[in-house]
Design a protein around this motif. Structure first.
Motif, PDB file in Angstrom:
ATOM      1  N   VAL A 259       0.589  -1.537   0.142  1.00  0.00           N
ATOM      2  CA  VAL A 259       0.061  -0.067  -0.430  1.00  0.00           C
ATOM      3  C   VAL A 259       0.893   1.302  -0.480  1.00  0.00           C
ATOM      4  O   VAL A 259       2.044   1.228   0.996  1.00  0.00           O
ATOM      5  CB  VAL A 259      -0.794  -0.105   1.739  1.00  0.00           C
ATOM      6  CG1 VAL A 259      -2.019   1.425   1.160  1.00  0.00           C
ATOM      7  CG2 VAL A 259      -1.940  -0.486   1.071  1.00  0.00           C
ATOM      8  N   VAL A 260       0.692   2.281  -0.905  1.00  0.00           N
ATOM      9  CA  VAL A 260       1.443   3.213  -1.031  1.00  0.00           C
ATOM     10  C   VAL A 260       0.387   4.213  -0.225  1.00  0.00           C
ATOM     11  O   VAL A 260      -0.804   4.351  -0.610  1.00  0.00           O
ATOM     12  CB  VAL A 260       1.775   4.179  -2.676  1.00  0.00           C
ATOM     13  CG1 VAL A 260       2.383   5.116  -2.494  1.00  0.00           C
ATOM     14  CG2 VAL A 260       2.437   2.686  -2.807  1.00  0.00           C
ATOM     15  N   ARG A 261       0.714   5.064   0.896  1.00  0.00           N
ATOM     16  CA  ARG A 261       0.342   6.320   1.096  1.00  0.00           C
ATOM     17  C   ARG A 261       0.920   7.108   1.957  1.00  0.00           C
ATOM     18  O   ARG A 261       1.661   7.121   2.042  1.00  0.00           O
ATOM     19  CB  ARG A 261      -0.913   5.892   2.452  1.00  0.00           C
ATOM     20  CG  ARG A 261       0.294   4.974   3.253  1.00  0.00           C
ATOM     21  CD  ARG A 261      -1.117   4.249   4.633  1.00  0.00           C
ATOM     22  NE  ARG A 261      -2.392   4.904   5.209  1.00  0.00           N
ATOM     23  CZ  ARG A 261      -2.937   4.312   6.013  1.00  0.00           C
ATOM     24  NH1 ARG A 261      -2.995   3.722   6.382  1.00  0.00           N
ATOM     25  NH2 ARG A 261      -3.828   5.056   6.330  1.00  0.00           N
ATOM     26  N   SER A 262       0.178   8.385   2.841  1.00  0.00           N
ATOM     27  CA  SER A 262       0.640  10.009   2.537  1.00  0.00           C
ATOM     28  C   SER A 262       1.442   9.178   4.468  1.00  0.00           C
ATOM     29  O   SER A 262       0.685   9.086   5.472  1.00  0.00           O
ATOM     30  CB  SER A 262       0.220  10.866   2.758  1.00  0.00           C
ATOM     31  OG  SER A 262       0.598  12.071   3.400  1.00  0.00           O
ATOM     32  N   SER A 263       2.228   9.926   4.448  1.00  0.00           N
ATOM     33  CA  SER A 263       2.626   9.991   6.288  1.00  0.00           C
ATOM     34  C   SER A 263       2.471  11.256   6.548  1.00  0.00           C
ATOM     35  O   SER A 263       1.999  11.419   7.927  1.00  0.00           O
ATOM     36  CB  SER A 263       4.832   9.889   6.263  1.00  0.00           C
ATOM     37  OG  SER A 263       4.897  11.100   5.748  1.00  0.00           O
ATOM     38  N   PHE A 264       2.044  12.530   5.631  1.00  0.00           N
ATOM     39  CA  PHE A 264       0.817  13.820   6.811  1.00  0.00           C
ATOM     40  C   PHE A 264      -0.514  13.501   6.358  1.00  0.00           C
ATOM     41  O   PHE A 264      -0.754  14.441   7.369  1.00  0.00           O
ATOM     42  CB  PHE A 264       1.457  14.609   5.319  1.00  0.00           C
ATOM     43  CG  PHE A 264       3.135  15.022   5.137  1.00  0.00           C
ATOM     44  CD1 PHE A 264       3.946  16.191   6.019  1.00  0.00           C
ATOM     45  CD2 PHE A 264       3.465  14.164   4.205  1.00  0.00           C
ATOM     46  CE1 PHE A 264       5.265  15.976   5.925  1.00  0.00           C
ATOM     47  CE2 PHE A 264       4.914  14.556   4.440  1.00  0.00           C
ATOM     48  CZ  PHE A 264       5.864  15.079   4.716  1.00  0.00           C
ATOM     49  N   THR A 265      -0.934  12.588   6.354  1.00  0.00           N
ATOM     50  CA  THR A 265      -2.062  12.124   6.475  1.00  0.00           C
ATOM     51  C   THR A 265      -2.944  10.906   6.403  1.00  0.00           C
ATOM     52  O   THR A 265      -2.078   9.977   6.523  1.00  0.00           O
ATOM     53  CB  THR A 265      -3.416  12.509   5.276  1.00  0.00           C
ATOM     54  OG1 THR A 265      -3.209  11.890   3.944  1.00  0.00           O
ATOM     55  CG2 THR A 265      -2.956  14.441   4.177  1.00  0.00           C
ATOM     56  N   TYR A 266      -3.886  10.727   6.926  1.00  0.00           N
ATOM     57  CA  TYR A 266      -4.319   9.462   6.984  1.00  0.00           C
ATOM     58  C   TYR A 266      -5.702   9.121   6.339  1.00  0.00           C
ATOM     59  O   TYR A 266      -6.199   7.863   6.588  1.00  0.00           O
ATOM     60  CB  TYR A 266      -5.488   9.362   8.604  1.00  0.00           C
ATOM     61  CG  TYR A 266      -4.197   9.182   9.985  1.00  0.00           C
ATOM     62  CD1 TYR A 266      -4.686   8.070  10.539  1.00  0.00           C
ATOM     63  CD2 TYR A 266      -3.854  10.583  10.467  1.00  0.00           C
ATOM     64  CE1 TYR A 266      -2.754   7.801  11.974  1.00  0.00           C
ATOM     65  CE2 TYR A 266      -2.549  10.441  11.328  1.00  0.00           C
ATOM     66  CZ  TYR A 266      -2.098   9.022  12.372  1.00  0.00           C
ATOM     67  OH  TYR A 266      -0.964   9.179  13.365  1.00  0.00           O
ATOM     68  N   ASN A 267      -5.488   9.678   4.952  1.00  0.00           N
ATOM     69  CA  ASN A 267      -6.166   9.480   4.070  1.00  0.00           C
ATOM     70  C   ASN A 267      -5.707   7.960   3.076  1.00  0.00           C
ATOM     71  O   ASN A 267      -4.680   7.759   3.845  1.00  0.00           O
ATOM     72  CB  ASN A 267      -5.942   9.606   3.363  1.00  0.00           C
ATOM     73  CG  ASN A 267      -6.369  11.375   2.566  1.00  0.00           C
ATOM     74  OD1 ASN A 267      -7.285  11.965   3.693  1.00  0.00           O
ATOM     75  ND2 ASN A 267      -6.430  12.353   2.178  1.00  0.00           N
ATOM     76  N   GLU A 268      -6.941   7.091   3.010  1.00  0.00           N
ATOM     77  CA  GLU A 268      -6.310   5.902   2.259  1.00  0.00           C
ATOM     78  C   GLU A 268      -5.278   6.024   1.440  1.00  0.00           C
ATOM     79  O   GLU A 268      -5.165   6.936   0.498  1.00  0.00           O
ATOM     80  CB  GLU A 268      -7.725   5.146   2.119  1.00  0.00           C
ATOM     81  CG  GLU A 268      -8.183   4.049   2.992  1.00  0.00           C
ATOM     82  CD  GLU A 268      -9.420   3.338   2.961  1.00  0.00           C
ATOM     83  OE1 GLU A 268      -9.815   2.844   1.910  1.00  0.00           O
ATOM     84  OE2 GLU A 268     -10.429   3.207   3.794  1.00  0.00           O
ATOM     85  N   GLY A 269      -5.022   5.149   1.121  1.00  0.00           N
ATOM     86  CA  GLY A 269      -4.034   4.789  -0.330  1.00  0.00           C
ATOM     87  C   GLY A 269      -4.070   3.787  -1.257  1.00  0.00           C
ATOM     88  O   GLY A 269      -5.467   4.204  -1.523  1.00  0.00           O
TER      89      GLY A 269
END
Ligand code: ADP
Ligand code: ASP
Ligand code: MG
Length: 451
Positions: A259-269
């Motif tokens: 999974v690729v996701r942001s370290s700045f938000t909790y949005n799903e990746g």
């Protein structure tokens, strides 16, 4: 005093039992799991970001998961170290020393991240690549991982630690330090996830997933919920920096849940998986670009068997990677052919071709920089007519001529002139033409302060 020693030992004993239980739960498919979390350079760019990442890891740990963390060098550290080497050495520095220098960046990160986790009251231990049992082939600058012996990492998890591993680095059988190529921390994470049979590998970065194209170039890029390994592999190979190509290769070969996701938000990746559902009416999944391209043309090559082989064997002998190759038809007994290399390899390639001038008997060699390779990727392309025609039309409508073209079942690339900095225009026009523009999701997820 003696009592205290016993107390500590008891606590440690129960901690080990609890962690063994957690590992058993992982294996029996309960909610607790073994997770590899990878944080890129911009996610740990300064002390504040490092602390935020530590908090995120601790949240995972306290939810009962076992965490192995892979981390890159802070911010622009790797670029800064390269700049520093250029101030010391004229030309390309000795590759072994360059690896020795660049691996220090990740070593700083692991130590600081471990401290930040300790500071939050959790147990953590940092390891270099070689302490983690990551072995590579004996090549400097872009080594492939040959083996991982993860026992030390697994033992540290069992003792209740968050294990923090330096990305991008390994060691040869002979004990030499190597690096995995720029962006290689992704590969450390996925390979480690495969070696320890992790349930999940999360790549935390400064965008909140994989988009239809670089969201820093096209603001109406669409975030993808999922993408297949094959499509992502093509996009990564064609320049989409969001994942290192070898990381995707590992994920595909070892079926790693990625999974690729942001370290700045909790949005799903974005999930990278074996097969990904395509939205209705979308044929092209993504668009990538690569400015690291040089064209070399060998003109007036006398037609006889084995000429192409001679050129490309000579280039392969000095480890020069060749990408697109195009040969023109034979006119008056001679042919022209062109190929692309990376910018860094151009001069070496020209020198090799000069050495075989007499053997080949060609008339002239030309080369070109200031190019960009623009590529479209999509599993549905092969069965949809008109995809190539659209690409040619969009580029020609912008008054740009195409130097080289290459196609495969799921991708098509055009090398075009980039000297008039029309890249954004080209990508945006293609993005619109293939129906990829979206109004739904603006790009969120990270800082704009990138080098
Ligand atoms: P990290 O330091 O976390 O490894 P990278 O710079 O290697 O981060 O990768 C993230 C960057 O990849 C993003 O900031 C974005 O500009 C770029 N990128 C290129 N193509 C894409 C794409 N298709 N989707 C998302 N990001 C992309
Ligand atoms: N620090 C290395 C680089 O900048 C590796 C990585 O970030 O993945 O390329
Ligand atoms: Mg990266």
């Amino acid at each position: 005093m003696i009592q205290q020693v016993f107390l500590t030992t008891d606590v440690q004993f129960y901690a080990i039992i609890l962690n063994c239980y957690a590992l058993v739960c992982v294996r029996s498919g309960s909610a607790l799991s073994l997770i590899v979390m990878k944080f890129g350079g911009s996610s740990v760019g300064d002390a504040e970001r490092m602390k935020r990442v530590a908090k995120r890891i601790v949240e995972r740990k306290q939810a009962g998961h076992s965490c192995v963390v892979v981390v890159s060098a802070m911010g622009d550290t790797t670029d800064d170290l390269i700049d520093l080497s250029k101030q010391i050495y004229d030309g390309a520095p000795p590759a072994r020393e360059m690896d020795m220098l660049l691996t220090t960046g990740e070593q700083v990160s692991v130590a600081l991240l471990s401290m930040a986790i300790h500071n939050l009251g959790e147990q953590a231990v940092s390891y270099t690549g070689w302490q983690s049992g990551i072995y590579t082939e004996a090549v400097h600058g872009k080594a492939r991982i040959s083996d991982i012996q993860p026992q030390r990492v697994l033992n540290a998890i069992e003792q209740g630690n968050v294990v923090i591993v330096a990305g991008f680095q390994g060691m040869t059988e002979a004990g030499e330090i190597t690096t995995l190529g720029r962006g290689g921390s992704d590969t450390t994470a996925v390979a480690l996830a495969a070696a320890i049979k992790a349930d999940l590998c999360e790549i935390y970065t400064d965008v909140d997933g994989i988009y239809s194209t670089d969201p820093r170039i096209v603001k109406v890029a669409r975030k993808l919920n999922e993408i297949s390994y094959d499509e992502m592999l093509e996009l990564a190979n064609l320049g989409a920096a969001v994942l290192h190509p070898r990381a995707v290769e590992y994920a595909k070969n070892y079926n790693v849940t990625l999974v690729v996701r942001s370290s700045f938000t909790y949005n799903e990746g974005t999930n990278v998986k074996e097969e990904a559902v395509m939205e209705q009416g979308i044929v092209v999944r993504g668009i990538a670009y690569d400015k690291n391209v040089a064209r070399i043309s060998i003109l007036g090559v006398p037609e006889k068997p084995g000429q192409l082989a001679k050129v490309f064997i000579s280039l392969a002998e000095v480890q020069i990677d060749v990408d697109i190759i195009v040969q023109s038809g034979v006119i008056n007994g001679s042919a022209d052919f062109s190929f692309t290399t990376t910018l860094a390899d151009r001069e070496r390639a020209l020198a090799v071709i000069e050495q075989i001038r007499e053997e080949i008997g060609y008339r002239e060699v030309t080369s070109e920089v200031n190019l960009v390779k623009v590529s479209i990727v999509g599993a549905g392309m092969v069965s949809t007519p008109g995809v190539a025609a659209t690409m040619f039309k969009v580029i020609s409508d912008l008054g740009i001529s195409i130097s080289l073209v290459s196609t495969s079942e799921i991708k098509m690339s055009c090398v075009i002139d980039n000297s008039n900095s029309n890249l954004t225009e080209v990508i945006s026009a293609l993005h619109t033409a293939y129906g990829l523009d979206t109004t739904e999701q603006a790009f969120v997820g990270g800082p704009e302060d990138r080098r």
